[in-house]
Design a protein around this motif. Sequence first.
Motif, PDB file in Angstrom:
ATOM      1  N   PHE A  27       0.844  -1.187   0.000  1.00 41.54           N
ATOM      2  CA  PHE A  27       0.000   0.000   0.000  1.00 41.54           C
ATOM      3  C   PHE A  27       0.884   1.244   0.000  1.00 41.54           C
ATOM      4  CE2 PHE A  27       0.622  -1.231   4.416  1.00 41.54           C
ATOM      5  CZ  PHE A  27       0.885  -0.047   5.079  1.00 41.54           C
ATOM      6  N   PHE A  28       0.249   2.383  -0.281  1.00 40.22           N
ATOM      7  CA  PHE A  28       0.973   3.647  -0.409  1.00 40.22           C
ATOM      8  C   PHE A  28       0.924   4.427   0.904  1.00 40.22           C
ATOM      9  CE2 PHE A  28      -0.697   2.708  -4.717  1.00 40.22           C
ATOM     10  CZ  PHE A  28       0.519   2.523  -5.359  1.00 40.22           C
ATOM     11  N   PHE A  29       2.066   5.019   1.228  1.00 45.38           N
ATOM     12  CA  PHE A  29       2.176   5.856   2.424  1.00 45.38           C
ATOM     13  C   PHE A  29       2.924   7.123   2.015  1.00 45.38           C
ATOM     14  CE2 PHE A  29       4.358   7.222   6.367  1.00 45.38           C
ATOM     15  CZ  PHE A  29       3.252   7.328   7.210  1.00 45.38           C
ATOM     16  N   GLU A  30       2.357   8.277   2.385  1.00 46.20           N
ATOM     17  CA  GLU A  30       2.914   9.559   1.966  1.00 46.20           C
ATOM     18  C   GLU A  30       3.290  10.381   3.192  1.00 46.20           C
ATOM     19  OE1 GLU A  30       1.780  12.293  -1.799  1.00 46.20           O
ATOM     20  OE2 GLU A  30       0.205  12.063  -0.300  1.00 46.20           O
ATOM     21  N   ARG A  31       4.469  10.966   3.140  1.00 49.59           N
ATOM     22  CA  ARG A  31       4.924  11.818   4.237  1.00 49.59           C
ATOM     23  C   ARG A  31       5.848  12.895   3.684  1.00 49.59           C
ATOM     24  NH1 ARG A  31       8.586   9.942   9.508  1.00 49.59           N
ATOM     25  NH2 ARG A  31       8.488  11.962  10.613  1.00 49.59           N
ATOM     26  N   ASP A  32       5.548  14.142   4.000  1.00 49.59           N
ATOM     27  CA  ASP A  32       6.385  15.274   3.577  1.00 49.59           C
ATOM     28  C   ASP A  32       6.652  15.249   2.075  1.00 49.59           C
ATOM     29  OD1 ASP A  32       6.549  16.030   6.251  1.00 49.59           O
ATOM     30  OD2 ASP A  32       8.378  14.868   6.581  1.00 49.59           O
ATOM     31  N   GLN A  33       5.587  15.030   1.310  1.00 47.77           N
ATOM     32  CA  GLN A  33       5.649  15.031  -0.151  1.00 47.77           C
ATOM     33  C   GLN A  33       6.408  13.847  -0.730  1.00 47.77           C
ATOM     34  OE1 GLN A  33       3.737  17.344  -1.676  1.00 47.77           O
ATOM     35  NE2 GLN A  33       3.291  17.986   0.430  1.00 47.77           N
ATOM     36  N   ARG A  34       6.816  12.916   0.105  1.00 47.46           N
ATOM     37  CA  ARG A  34       7.504  11.719  -0.374  1.00 47.46           C
ATOM     38  C   ARG A  34       6.531  10.552  -0.356  1.00 47.46           C
ATOM     39  NH1 ARG A  34      11.907  11.112   3.845  1.00 47.46           N
ATOM     40  NH2 ARG A  34      12.956   9.678   2.417  1.00 47.46           N
ATOM     41  N   LEU A  35       6.611   9.707  -1.363  1.00 48.70           N
ATOM     42  CA  LEU A  35       5.678   8.599  -1.525  1.00 48.70           C
ATOM     43  C   LEU A  35       6.426   7.280  -1.381  1.00 48.70           C
ATOM     44  CD1 LEU A  35       2.749   7.768  -2.188  1.00 48.70           C
ATOM     45  CD2 LEU A  35       3.425   7.734  -4.605  1.00 48.70           C
ATOM     46  N   PHE A  36       5.857   6.376  -0.590  1.00 48.68           N
ATOM     47  CA  PHE A  36       6.488   5.088  -0.326  1.00 48.68           C
ATOM     48  C   PHE A  36       5.526   3.955  -0.656  1.00 48.68           C
ATOM     49  CE2 PHE A  36       8.219   8.184   2.647  1.00 48.68           C
ATOM     50  CZ  PHE A  36       9.589   7.965   2.578  1.00 48.68           C
ATOM     51  N   LEU A  37       6.096   2.828  -1.025  1.00 46.40           N
ATOM     52  CA  LEU A  37       5.355   1.578  -1.076  1.00 46.40           C
ATOM     53  C   LEU A  37       5.704   0.794   0.178  1.00 46.40           C
ATOM     54  CD1 LEU A  37       3.618  -0.539  -2.695  1.00 46.40           C
ATOM     55  CD2 LEU A  37       5.816  -1.539  -3.356  1.00 46.40           C
ATOM     56  N   VAL A  38       4.688   0.353   0.903  1.00 45.02           N
ATOM     57  CA  VAL A  38       4.870  -0.421   2.134  1.00 45.02           C
ATOM     58  C   VAL A  38       4.451  -1.857   1.884  1.00 45.02           C
ATOM     59  CG1 VAL A  38       4.256  -0.637   4.571  1.00 45.02           C
ATOM     60  CG2 VAL A  38       4.355   1.646   3.507  1.00 45.02           C
ATOM     61  N   THR A  39       5.215  -2.804   2.388  1.00 48.96           N
ATOM     62  CA  THR A  39       4.849  -4.213   2.318  1.00 48.96           C
ATOM     63  C   THR A  39       5.543  -4.934   3.464  1.00 48.96           C
ATOM     64  OG1 THR A  39       4.681  -6.146   0.850  1.00 48.96           O
ATOM     65  CG2 THR A  39       6.709  -4.833   0.719  1.00 48.96           C
ATOM     66  N   SER A  40       5.488  -6.255   3.461  1.00 50.75           N
ATOM     67  CA  SER A  40       6.198  -7.023   4.475  1.00 50.75           C
ATOM     68  C   SER A  40       7.680  -7.102   4.139  1.00 50.75           C
ATOM     69  CB  SER A  40       5.631  -8.443   4.573  1.00 50.75           C
ATOM     70  OG  SER A  40       4.306  -8.435   5.046  1.00 50.75           O
ATOM     71  N   ARG A  41       8.500  -7.136   5.162  1.00 49.63           N
ATOM     72  CA  ARG A  41       9.932  -7.254   4.942  1.00 49.63           C
ATOM     73  C   ARG A  41      10.274  -8.551   4.215  1.00 49.63           C
ATOM     74  NH1 ARG A  41      14.415 -10.772   6.540  1.00 49.63           N
ATOM     75  NH2 ARG A  41      16.298  -9.481   6.518  1.00 49.63           N
ATOM     76  N   HIS A  42       9.560  -9.648   4.529  1.00 42.76           N
ATOM     77  CA  HIS A  42       9.903 -10.924   3.900  1.00 42.76           C
ATOM     78  C   HIS A  42       9.532 -10.961   2.418  1.00 42.76           C
ATOM     79  CE1 HIS A  42       5.634 -12.076   5.008  1.00 42.76           C
ATOM     80  NE2 HIS A  42       5.708 -12.642   3.827  1.00 42.76           N
ATOM     81  N   VAL A  43       8.801  -9.954   1.934  1.00 48.99           N
ATOM     82  CA  VAL A  43       8.561  -9.832   0.496  1.00 48.99           C
ATOM     83  C   VAL A  43       9.838  -9.360  -0.199  1.00 48.99           C
ATOM     84  CG1 VAL A  43       7.237  -8.572  -1.261  1.00 48.99           C
ATOM     85  CG2 VAL A  43       6.096  -9.418   0.806  1.00 48.99           C
ATOM     86  N   MET A  44      10.589  -8.486   0.460  1.00 50.19           N
ATOM     87  CA  MET A  44      11.844  -7.973  -0.096  1.00 50.19           C
ATOM     88  C   MET A  44      12.943  -9.040  -0.073  1.00 50.19           C
ATOM     89  SD  MET A  44      10.965  -4.809  -0.706  1.00 50.19           S
ATOM     90  CE  MET A  44      10.122  -3.338  -0.110  1.00 50.19           C
ATOM     91  N   ILE A  45      13.060  -9.740   1.045  1.00 47.45           N
ATOM     92  CA  ILE A  45      14.060 -10.789   1.190  1.00 47.45           C
ATOM     93  C   ILE A  45      13.646 -11.690   2.345  1.00 47.45           C
ATOM     94  CG2 ILE A  45      15.530  -9.404   2.718  1.00 47.45           C
ATOM     95  CD1 ILE A  45      17.968 -10.762   1.390  1.00 47.45           C
ATOM     96  N   ASP A  46      13.835 -12.982   2.148  1.00 45.08           N
ATOM     97  CA  ASP A  46      13.523 -13.950   3.199  1.00 45.08           C
ATOM     98  C   ASP A  46      14.573 -15.050   3.141  1.00 45.08           C
ATOM     99  OD1 ASP A  46      11.918 -15.058   5.299  1.00 45.08           O
ATOM    100  OD2 ASP A  46      11.176 -16.528   3.850  1.00 45.08           O
ATOM    101  N   GLU A  47      15.590 -14.915   3.975  1.00 46.16           N
ATOM    102  CA  GLU A  47      16.719 -15.826   3.923  1.00 46.16           C
ATOM    103  C   GLU A  47      16.331 -17.285   4.185  1.00 46.16           C
ATOM    104  OE1 GLU A  47      16.581 -13.035   5.642  1.00 46.16           O
ATOM    105  OE2 GLU A  47      18.367 -11.799   5.319  1.00 46.16           O
ATOM    106  N   PRO A  48      15.472 -17.609   5.171  1.00 43.02           N
ATOM    107  CA  PRO A  48      15.146 -19.021   5.427  1.00 43.02           C
ATOM    108  C   PRO A  48      14.582 -19.759   4.217  1.00 43.02           C
ATOM    109  CG  PRO A  48      14.441 -17.667   7.266  1.00 43.02           C
ATOM    110  CD  PRO A  48      14.855 -16.723   6.184  1.00 43.02           C
ATOM    111  N   SER A  49      13.802 -19.062   3.388  1.00 48.35           N
ATOM    112  CA  SER A  49      13.223 -19.703   2.205  1.00 48.35           C
ATOM    113  C   SER A  49      14.013 -19.413   0.941  1.00 48.35           C
ATOM    114  CB  SER A  49      11.774 -19.248   2.020  1.00 48.35           C
ATOM    115  OG  SER A  49      11.718 -17.852   1.750  1.00 48.35           O
ATOM    116  N   ASP A  50      15.168 -18.768   1.076  1.00 48.62           N
ATOM    117  CA  ASP A  50      16.029 -18.409  -0.047  1.00 48.62           C
ATOM    118  C   ASP A  50      15.277 -17.561  -1.081  1.00 48.62           C
ATOM    119  OD1 ASP A  50      18.526 -18.384  -1.303  1.00 48.62           O
ATOM    120  OD2 ASP A  50      18.027 -20.094  -2.590  1.00 48.62           O
ATOM    121  N   HIS A  51      14.420 -16.667  -0.559  1.00 47.46           N
ATOM    122  CA  HIS A  51      13.670 -15.744  -1.419  1.00 47.46           C
ATOM    123  C   HIS A  51      14.468 -14.453  -1.552  1.00 47.46           C
ATOM    124  CE1 HIS A  51      10.337 -13.513  -3.145  1.00 47.46           C
ATOM    125  NE2 HIS A  51      10.379 -12.646  -2.145  1.00 47.46           N
ATOM    126  N   CYS A  52      15.047 -14.234  -2.740  1.00 39.40           N
ATOM    127  CA  CYS A  52      15.942 -13.078  -2.935  1.00 39.40           C
ATOM    128  C   CYS A  52      15.633 -12.391  -4.257  1.00 39.40           C
ATOM    129  CB  CYS A  52      17.400 -13.519  -2.894  1.00 39.40           C
ATOM    130  SG  CYS A  52      17.919 -14.302  -1.363  1.00 39.40           S
TER     131      CYS A  52
END
Length: 244
Positions: A27-52
Amino acid sequence: MIEPLLLSAARVSTFDGTRLLTNASGFFFERDQRLFLVTSRHVMIDEPSDHCPNRLEIELHIDADNLTRSIGFSIPLYQGGKSQWRQGIDGSGEIDVALIELKREALPPSMVYRAFTPAHLQHSLEEVEVGTSLLIVGFPLGFHDSLHHMPVVRQAAIASSFGLRFQGEGYFLSDARTHRGTSGAPVVMRAPGTRNRVTGDLPWVLLGVHSARLDVGNRDLDIDEALGLNCTWYADILMTLSAS
């Protein structure tokens, strides 16, 4: 007319080059005119499942009058060998929330979306009661309205004391039927009337980020149903992660 809440969520796909790896929510989060995409950390990288994965792709609406029009927008996760997302940690360990800044100049000018802001966060833990009704806005198993590119909503309820970190971790429990692909979805409750004036046409309070289903190791798979409980990380971590 489309409900603004549905425009706050984005379908996330993870890739290794051109190879599709997994589906998730964000989802989108906006602060001080900056826009971010937020998700779970394990979506970005998950070492136990070798998701990279090395990049994400999100689907963006580009025509307010025709929601069937969308494009895929690619987000590199690494630049010069360095990760581009931000993740948090506290005294209990890593927090399963991450955000990555979106470069506005690279986004289509006609992009149609809604973003949560600091005004949508819940700052008083005592004001939210156990059993409070919630919504989880996401893409379970990648499922969505594939014509209009819209997420679906699952009903949920707070299943642990919102004022206490469950087992000392930075999350509370929600009671909801969820699936893979919902990781990173916003967990919201309807804003009270006094808050509606602050949150505008997105009258929802952002309580947390859905992470994963919770289960017990001694459950008999033939006799016992799954608990149906989920970890929802408190959304106030976004203020730390989005700081300049």
